[in-house]
Design a protein around this motif. Structure first.
Motif, short mmCIF file in Angstrom:
data_model
loop_
_atom_site.label_atom_id
_atom_site.label_comp_id
_atom_site.label_asym_id
_atom_site.label_seq_id
_atom_site.Cartn_x
_atom_site.Cartn_y
_atom_site.Cartn_z
N TRP A 36 49.65 42.19 25.32
CA TRP A 36 49.93 43.62 25.40
C TRP A 36 48.88 44.31 26.26
N GLY A 37 47.62 43.96 26.09
CA GLY A 37 46.54 44.55 26.87
C GLY A 37 46.62 44.20 28.34
N ILE A 38 46.92 42.93 28.64
CA ILE A 38 47.01 42.50 30.04
C ILE A 38 48.17 43.20 30.74
N ILE A 39 49.30 43.31 30.06
CA ILE A 39 50.44 44.01 30.66
C ILE A 39 50.11 45.48 30.87
N VAL A 58 50.36 38.08 40.51
CA VAL A 58 50.28 38.37 39.08
C VAL A 58 50.90 37.23 38.28
N LYS A 59 52.04 36.74 38.72
CA LYS A 59 52.71 35.64 38.01
C LYS A 59 51.86 34.39 38.00
N VAL A 60 51.28 34.04 39.14
CA VAL A 60 50.44 32.83 39.21
C VAL A 60 49.20 33.00 38.33
N GLY A 61 48.56 34.16 38.40
CA GLY A 61 47.37 34.38 37.59
C GLY A 61 47.65 34.32 36.10
N THR A 98 42.37 36.87 39.91
CA THR A 98 43.42 36.63 40.89
C THR A 98 44.61 37.54 40.64
N ALA A 99 44.98 37.68 39.37
CA ALA A 99 46.16 38.48 39.04
C ALA A 99 45.93 39.97 39.21
N LEU A 100 44.72 40.44 38.94
CA LEU A 100 44.48 41.88 38.90
C LEU A 100 43.82 42.45 40.14
#
Length: 111
Positions: A36-39, A58-61, A98-100
């Motif tokens: 929930w926090g990451i989203i 974002v998907k890969v991370g 990487t994702a953020l």
């Protein structure tokens, strides 16, 4: 993410691994709140940044993040040594950065 964690726990139970209720509920709560926090972080960055995050990064991370958590949690449960969860911290940090981190476009000039 919580549903995925439930599937992992049911799979472990089918293989005959004994799990305590407190441990399972704690990991489920952590999984639910962390996802929930990451989203929330991803949505906040996308809404407030001029260069939104690219979905592929974002998907890969997030895939690397969740895979490392699941793998190291299973290793910790099988070996009954919780120190293996510490080994998941470096890949998790790399995956989150990487994702953020939005990809910069050097050739694009804004006025």
């Amino acid at each position: 993410m919580t549903l995925g964690a439930l599937y992992v726990f049911f799979t472990l139970l089918n293989f005959g691994i004994q799990l305590s209720t407190a441990m399972v509920l704690g990991i489920l709560l952590l999984t639910h709140v962390a996802s929930w926090g990451i989203i929330g972080i991803i949505l906040t960055i996308n809404m407030s940044s001029a260069a939104p995050l690219q979905p592929s990064r974002v998907k890969v991370g997030l895939f690397v993040f969740m895979t490392s958590i699941i793998v190291f949690t299973i290793i910790s449960i099988l070996t009954t040594n919780w120190l293996f969860l510490l080994f998941s911290i470096p890949p998790n940090l790399i995956a989150l950065f990487t994702a953020l981190t939005p990809k910069r476009k050097d050739s694009e000039v804004t006025y």
